[in-house]
Write a protein that holds these residues in place. Structure first.
Motif, PDB file in Angstrom:
ATOM      1  N   ASN A  48       0.847  -1.193   0.000  1.00  0.00           N
ATOM      2  CA  ASN A  48       0.000   0.000   0.000  1.00  0.00           C
ATOM      3  C   ASN A  48       0.885   1.247   0.000  1.00  0.00           C
ATOM      4  O   ASN A  48       2.107   1.150   0.091  1.00  0.00           O
ATOM      5  CB  ASN A  48      -0.949  -0.010   1.205  1.00  0.00           C
ATOM      6  N   GLU A  49       0.251   2.412  -0.102  1.00  0.00           N
ATOM      7  CA  GLU A  49       0.990   3.666  -0.203  1.00  0.00           C
ATOM      8  C   GLU A  49       1.866   3.920   1.019  1.00  0.00           C
ATOM      9  O   GLU A  49       2.996   4.415   0.892  1.00  0.00           O
ATOM     10  CB  GLU A  49       0.036   4.845  -0.402  1.00  0.00           C
ATOM     11  N   GLU A  74      10.794  11.648  -6.773  1.00  0.00           N
ATOM     12  CA  GLU A  74       9.482  11.938  -7.350  1.00  0.00           C
ATOM     13  C   GLU A  74       8.444  10.993  -6.767  1.00  0.00           C
ATOM     14  O   GLU A  74       8.755   9.844  -6.456  1.00  0.00           O
ATOM     15  CB  GLU A  74       9.506  11.750  -8.879  1.00  0.00           C
ATOM     16  N   GLY A  75       7.213  11.463  -6.641  1.00  0.00           N
ATOM     17  CA  GLY A  75       6.100  10.610  -6.265  1.00  0.00           C
ATOM     18  C   GLY A  75       5.834  10.459  -4.784  1.00  0.00           C
ATOM     19  O   GLY A  75       4.944   9.717  -4.390  1.00  0.00           O
ATOM     20  N   LYS A  76       6.572  11.160  -3.949  1.00  0.00           N
ATOM     21  CA  LYS A  76       6.409  11.015  -2.494  1.00  0.00           C
ATOM     22  C   LYS A  76       5.007  11.448  -2.060  1.00  0.00           C
ATOM     23  O   LYS A  76       4.453  10.903  -1.096  1.00  0.00           O
ATOM     24  CB  LYS A  76       7.490  11.843  -1.792  1.00  0.00           C
ATOM     25  N   GLU A  77       4.425  12.416  -2.758  1.00  0.00           N
ATOM     26  CA  GLU A  77       3.112  12.944  -2.375  1.00  0.00           C
ATOM     27  C   GLU A  77       2.011  11.892  -2.470  1.00  0.00           C
ATOM     28  O   GLU A  77       1.180  11.773  -1.584  1.00  0.00           O
ATOM     29  CB  GLU A  77       2.725  14.145  -3.260  1.00  0.00           C
ATOM     30  N   THR A  78       2.013  11.128  -3.543  1.00  0.00           N
ATOM     31  CA  THR A  78       0.952  10.134  -3.726  1.00  0.00           C
ATOM     32  C   THR A  78       1.323   8.790  -3.115  1.00  0.00           C
ATOM     33  O   THR A  78       0.457   8.066  -2.650  1.00  0.00           O
ATOM     34  CB  THR A  78       0.641   9.924  -5.219  1.00  0.00           C
ATOM     35  N   GLY A  79       2.591   8.441  -3.160  1.00  0.00           N
ATOM     36  CA  GLY A  79       3.046   7.199  -2.545  1.00  0.00           C
ATOM     37  C   GLY A  79       2.751   5.936  -3.323  1.00  0.00           C
ATOM     38  O   GLY A  79       2.972   4.849  -2.830  1.00  0.00           O
ATOM     39  N   ARG A  80       2.262   6.051  -4.539  1.00  0.00           N
ATOM     40  CA  ARG A  80       1.972   4.849  -5.319  1.00  0.00           C
ATOM     41  C   ARG A  80       3.188   4.390  -6.120  1.00  0.00           C
ATOM     42  O   ARG A  80       3.386   3.215  -6.337  1.00  0.00           O
ATOM     43  CB  ARG A  80       0.775   5.082  -6.245  1.00  0.00           C
ATOM     44  N   TRP A  81       3.986   5.351  -6.566  1.00  0.00           N
ATOM     45  CA  TRP A  81       5.211   5.051  -7.306  1.00  0.00           C
ATOM     46  C   TRP A  81       6.216   6.126  -6.923  1.00  0.00           C
ATOM     47  O   TRP A  81       6.098   7.280  -7.328  1.00  0.00           O
ATOM     48  CB  TRP A  81       4.943   5.062  -8.799  1.00  0.00           C
ATOM     49  N   ASP A  98       0.232  -1.127  -9.412  1.00  0.00           N
ATOM     50  CA  ASP A  98       0.833  -0.219 -10.386  1.00  0.00           C
ATOM     51  C   ASP A  98       2.040  -0.866 -11.063  1.00  0.00           C
ATOM     52  O   ASP A  98       2.279  -0.672 -12.257  1.00  0.00           O
ATOM     53  CB  ASP A  98       1.258   1.091  -9.714  1.00  0.00           C
TER      54      ASP A  98
END
Length: 122
Positions: A48-49, A74-81, A98
Motif C-alpha cells: 500500500n501507499e 518523485e512521487g512522495k506525495e501520492t506514494g503509489r510510485w 501499479d
C-alpha cells in the motif's frame, strides 16, 4: 558495458533497506546498454501507499548513512510510485498493482538481471 561495482554496491544497500521494510519482488536490472544515464534500475513493491513511502524513506536513510545522497525524488506525495535517483542507481518503489500495470520488467526485458547479495535467490 555492464554496471559498475559502485552501482552494484549501492543497489545492494538499497535492496537490503527495502527488504528491511518488507518490500516484495525486489529486482535489479542492468540498464547500462540502453540507458547511458544510470547503471541499475532497482524495482521493489509495497502492499500500500504507506508501505511504499516507508520503503523509500528507509532506502534514503540507509544510503545517506553510507554517504550516498539522492539527486532527485518523485512521487512522495501520492506514494503509489516513488522514484529515487541516486545517479548510478534509480530505485522504483511501487504499489504492486501499479507495478503490474506499468510492467517495467517487460519494458526493460532485454536488460540483464543483476544478482544482489541482499536479495535471496528465487
Amino acid at each position: 558495458m555492464t554496471a559498475t561495482a559502485k552501482a552494484i554496491q549501492i543497489a545492494n544497500l538499497a535492496a537490503a533497506a527495502a527488504l528491511d521494510k518488507l518490500a516484495e519482488n525486489v529486482v535489479a536490472l542492468d540498464v547500462t546498454g540502453p540507458m547511458p544515464l544510470t547503471d541499475i534500475f532497482l524495482l521493489a513493491s509495497g502492499r500500500n501507499e504507506r508501505q511504499v513511502a516507508s520503503i523509500a524513506d528507509e532506502i534514503e536513510f540507509k544510503l545517506l548513512e553510507a554517504g550516498v545522497k539522492y539527486l532527485r525524488r518523485e512521487g512522495k506525495e501520492t506514494g503509489r510510485w516513488i522514484l529515487l535517483d541516486f545517479g548510478d542507481v534509480v530505485c522504483h518503489i511501487m504499489v504492486e498493482e501499479d507495478r503490474m500495470y506499468y510492467s517495467l520488467e517487460r519494458l526493460w526485458k532485454d536488460c540483464p538481471i543483476v544478482k544482489l547479495d541482499a536479495v535471496p535467490a528465487a
